[in-house]
Structures are given as structure tokens and as C-alpha cells.
Design a protein around this motif. Sequence first.
Motif, mmCIF file in Angstrom:
data_model
loop_
_atom_site.group_PDB
_atom_site.id
_atom_site.type_symbol
_atom_site.label_atom_id
_atom_site.label_comp_id
_atom_site.label_asym_id
_atom_site.label_seq_id
_atom_site.Cartn_x
_atom_site.Cartn_y
_atom_site.Cartn_z
ATOM 1 N N ASN A 56 0.497 8.951 -5.671
ATOM 2 C CA ASN A 56 1.376 10.659 -4.847
ATOM 3 C C ASN A 56 2.413 11.234 -5.976
ATOM 4 O O ASN A 56 1.878 12.390 -6.562
ATOM 5 C CB ASN A 56 1.637 10.619 -3.555
ATOM 6 C CG ASN A 56 0.229 10.615 -2.747
ATOM 7 O OD1 ASN A 56 -0.747 11.223 -3.298
ATOM 8 N ND2 ASN A 56 0.946 10.229 -1.698
ATOM 9 N N LEU A 57 3.751 10.609 -7.421
ATOM 10 C CA LEU A 57 4.066 10.939 -7.563
ATOM 11 C C LEU A 57 3.621 10.728 -8.953
ATOM 12 O O LEU A 57 3.513 12.668 -9.371
ATOM 13 C CB LEU A 57 5.054 9.498 -8.023
ATOM 14 C CG LEU A 57 5.971 10.474 -9.421
ATOM 15 C CD1 LEU A 57 6.948 11.304 -8.568
ATOM 16 C CD2 LEU A 57 6.936 8.746 -9.503
ATOM 17 N N LEU A 62 9.809 14.578 -18.265
ATOM 18 C CA LEU A 62 9.056 14.518 -17.104
ATOM 19 C C LEU A 62 7.276 13.328 -17.259
ATOM 20 O O LEU A 62 6.584 13.349 -16.546
ATOM 21 C CB LEU A 62 8.601 15.743 -16.646
ATOM 22 C CG LEU A 62 10.122 16.535 -15.851
ATOM 23 C CD1 LEU A 62 9.444 18.271 -15.254
ATOM 24 C CD2 LEU A 62 10.131 16.074 -14.176
ATOM 25 N N ALA A 63 6.854 14.413 -19.298
ATOM 26 C CA ALA A 63 5.589 13.892 -18.648
ATOM 27 C C ALA A 63 5.788 12.494 -19.065
ATOM 28 O O ALA A 63 4.511 11.247 -18.521
ATOM 29 C CB ALA A 63 4.934 15.015 -20.537
ATOM 30 N N ALA A 64 6.041 11.650 -19.993
ATOM 31 C CA ALA A 64 6.880 10.294 -19.957
ATOM 32 C C ALA A 64 6.775 9.860 -18.981
ATOM 33 O O ALA A 64 5.670 8.639 -18.190
ATOM 34 C CB ALA A 64 7.460 10.266 -20.507
ATOM 35 N N VAL A 65 7.511 10.475 -17.664
ATOM 36 C CA VAL A 65 7.535 9.860 -16.197
ATOM 37 C C VAL A 65 6.059 9.683 -15.588
ATOM 38 O O VAL A 65 5.728 8.441 -14.869
ATOM 39 C CB VAL A 65 8.896 10.308 -15.408
ATOM 40 C CG1 VAL A 65 8.263 10.237 -13.891
ATOM 41 C CG2 VAL A 65 9.665 9.955 -15.708
ATOM 42 N N ASP A 66 5.269 10.910 -15.797
ATOM 43 C CA ASP A 66 4.127 11.120 -14.828
ATOM 44 C C ASP A 66 3.053 9.838 -15.406
ATOM 45 O O ASP A 66 2.124 8.825 -15.158
ATOM 46 C CB ASP A 66 3.152 12.725 -15.355
ATOM 47 C CG ASP A 66 2.344 12.675 -14.971
ATOM 48 O OD1 ASP A 66 1.806 12.397 -13.924
ATOM 49 O OD2 ASP A 66 1.555 13.066 -15.276
ATOM 50 N N ASN A 86 0.870 -1.895 0.628
ATOM 51 C CA ASN A 86 -0.207 -0.346 -0.573
ATOM 52 C C ASN A 86 0.939 1.356 -0.454
ATOM 53 O O ASN A 86 0.570 2.523 -0.957
ATOM 54 C CB ASN A 86 -0.845 -0.270 1.142
ATOM 55 C CG ASN A 86 -1.348 -1.135 1.214
ATOM 56 O OD1 ASN A 86 -2.252 -1.539 0.017
ATOM 57 N ND2 ASN A 86 -2.797 -1.035 2.397
ATOM 58 N N LYS A 87 1.653 1.405 0.721
ATOM 59 C CA LYS A 87 3.486 2.479 0.444
ATOM 60 C C LYS A 87 2.752 2.664 -0.547
ATOM 61 O O LYS A 87 3.365 3.774 -0.760
ATOM 62 C CB LYS A 87 3.430 2.128 1.544
ATOM 63 C CG LYS A 87 4.884 3.582 1.834
ATOM 64 C CD LYS A 87 5.558 2.597 2.891
ATOM 65 C CE LYS A 87 6.942 4.873 3.513
ATOM 66 N NZ LYS A 87 7.813 4.189 4.460
ATOM 67 N N THR A 88 4.323 1.249 -1.206
ATOM 68 C CA THR A 88 4.907 2.111 -2.498
ATOM 69 C C THR A 88 3.454 1.886 -3.346
ATOM 70 O O THR A 88 3.902 3.279 -4.545
ATOM 71 C CB THR A 88 5.010 0.334 -3.551
ATOM 72 O OG1 THR A 88 5.988 -0.175 -2.193
ATOM 73 C CG2 THR A 88 5.363 0.090 -4.587
ATOM 74 N N TYR A 89 2.033 2.016 -3.309
ATOM 75 C CA TYR A 89 1.196 2.194 -4.438
ATOM 76 C C TYR A 89 0.202 3.374 -4.182
ATOM 77 O O TYR A 89 0.703 4.430 -5.204
ATOM 78 C CB TYR A 89 -0.227 1.593 -4.133
ATOM 79 C CG TYR A 89 -1.126 1.936 -4.475
ATOM 80 C CD1 TYR A 89 -1.670 1.397 -6.000
ATOM 81 C CD2 TYR A 89 -2.234 2.650 -4.329
ATOM 82 C CE1 TYR A 89 -2.854 2.037 -6.708
ATOM 83 C CE2 TYR A 89 -3.588 3.060 -4.543
ATOM 84 C CZ TYR A 89 -3.957 3.636 -6.386
ATOM 85 O OH TYR A 89 -4.521 3.617 -7.004
ATOM 86 N N ASP A 90 0.423 4.279 -3.163
ATOM 87 C CA ASP A 90 0.710 5.448 -2.743
ATOM 88 C C ASP A 90 1.854 6.366 -2.596
ATOM 89 O O ASP A 90 1.551 8.218 -3.619
ATOM 90 C CB ASP A 90 0.336 5.416 -0.783
ATOM 91 C CG ASP A 90 -1.264 4.647 -0.689
ATOM 92 O OD1 ASP A 90 -1.889 5.184 -0.785
ATOM 93 O OD2 ASP A 90 -1.604 4.171 0.855
ATOM 94 N N THR A 91 2.558 6.151 -3.435
ATOM 95 C CA THR A 91 4.126 6.622 -3.003
ATOM 96 C C THR A 91 3.940 7.409 -4.718
ATOM 97 O O THR A 91 4.179 8.273 -5.567
ATOM 98 C CB THR A 91 5.313 5.949 -3.229
ATOM 99 O OG1 THR A 91 5.509 6.046 -1.446
ATOM 100 C CG2 THR A 91 6.386 7.384 -3.384
ATOM 101 N N ILE A 92 3.757 6.371 -5.173
ATOM 102 C CA ILE A 92 3.704 6.424 -7.053
ATOM 103 C C ILE A 92 1.975 7.055 -7.371
ATOM 104 O O ILE A 92 2.421 8.184 -8.279
ATOM 105 C CB ILE A 92 3.424 4.969 -7.725
ATOM 106 C CG1 ILE A 92 4.819 3.878 -7.256
ATOM 107 C CG2 ILE A 92 3.326 4.949 -9.669
ATOM 108 C CD1 ILE A 92 4.667 2.530 -8.047
ATOM 109 N N LEU A 123 3.591 7.151 -17.266
ATOM 110 C CA LEU A 123 4.509 6.132 -17.089
ATOM 111 C C LEU A 123 3.886 5.261 -14.745
ATOM 112 O O LEU A 123 3.149 4.595 -14.708
ATOM 113 C CB LEU A 123 5.880 5.676 -16.545
ATOM 114 C CG LEU A 123 6.361 4.055 -15.918
ATOM 115 C CD1 LEU A 123 5.724 3.351 -16.872
ATOM 116 C CD2 LEU A 123 7.881 4.412 -16.102
ATOM 117 N N ALA A 124 4.039 6.693 -14.860
ATOM 118 C CA ALA A 124 3.533 6.407 -13.304
ATOM 119 C C ALA A 124 2.077 6.326 -13.107
ATOM 120 O O ALA A 124 1.317 5.264 -12.356
ATOM 121 C CB ALA A 124 4.056 7.971 -12.299
ATOM 122 N N GLY A 125 1.312 6.782 -14.015
ATOM 123 C CA GLY A 125 -0.369 6.922 -13.723
ATOM 124 C C GLY A 125 -0.457 5.468 -14.838
ATOM 125 O O GLY A 125 -1.759 4.952 -13.610
ATOM 126 N N ALA A 126 -0.248 4.849 -15.486
ATOM 127 C CA ALA A 126 -0.404 3.872 -15.688
ATOM 128 C C ALA A 126 0.036 2.836 -14.786
ATOM 129 O O ALA A 126 -0.313 1.471 -14.529
ATOM 130 C CB ALA A 126 0.110 3.006 -16.606
#
Length: 70
Positions: free
Chosen positions: A11-12, A42-46, A3-9, A48-51
Motif C-alpha cells: 500500500n505504501l 520520495l521516489a527513492a522510497v517508492d 501478510n500484514k507487513t506485506y500489505d502495508t509495504i 525501494l518499497a516496490g522492490a
Amino acid sequence: MTNKTYDTIKNLALLVTPIVVFASSLVSIWDIPYGAEITSTLAAVDALAGAVVVVASKMYKEENESEQSN
């Protein structure tokens, strides 16, 4: 995924979008070198994080549904 990893990603992913908009604005105003590359990265990282958040959320929901049906 914990859950902590999920929340971190998650929030990122939620924080990077406004940062991309802000950085894009500054790049245009101040004519910063490699601005397009910076904001595109930055948009690409975002993206990926969203996916990752979407996949993790789907897996979590499927796991919980299978546990509840047992």
C-alpha cells in the motif's frame, strides 16, 4: 514477512507514486526550497518499497509452490 507487513509495504508503494507526482507539481508551482531533493527522496522510497513487494511476492509464491508439491 507477515501478510500484514506485506500489505502495508504494498500500500505504501502504491500510495507514494501519486504523492511524488503531487509533490513535484507543488514544488514547481510554489518554488519550494529543496524541492528536487524532496521529490527524489520520495521516489527513492517508492522504488525501494516496490522492490521489497516484488521480492516478497516471489518468495511467497515459491514457498507455496514447494508446499503444494509435497
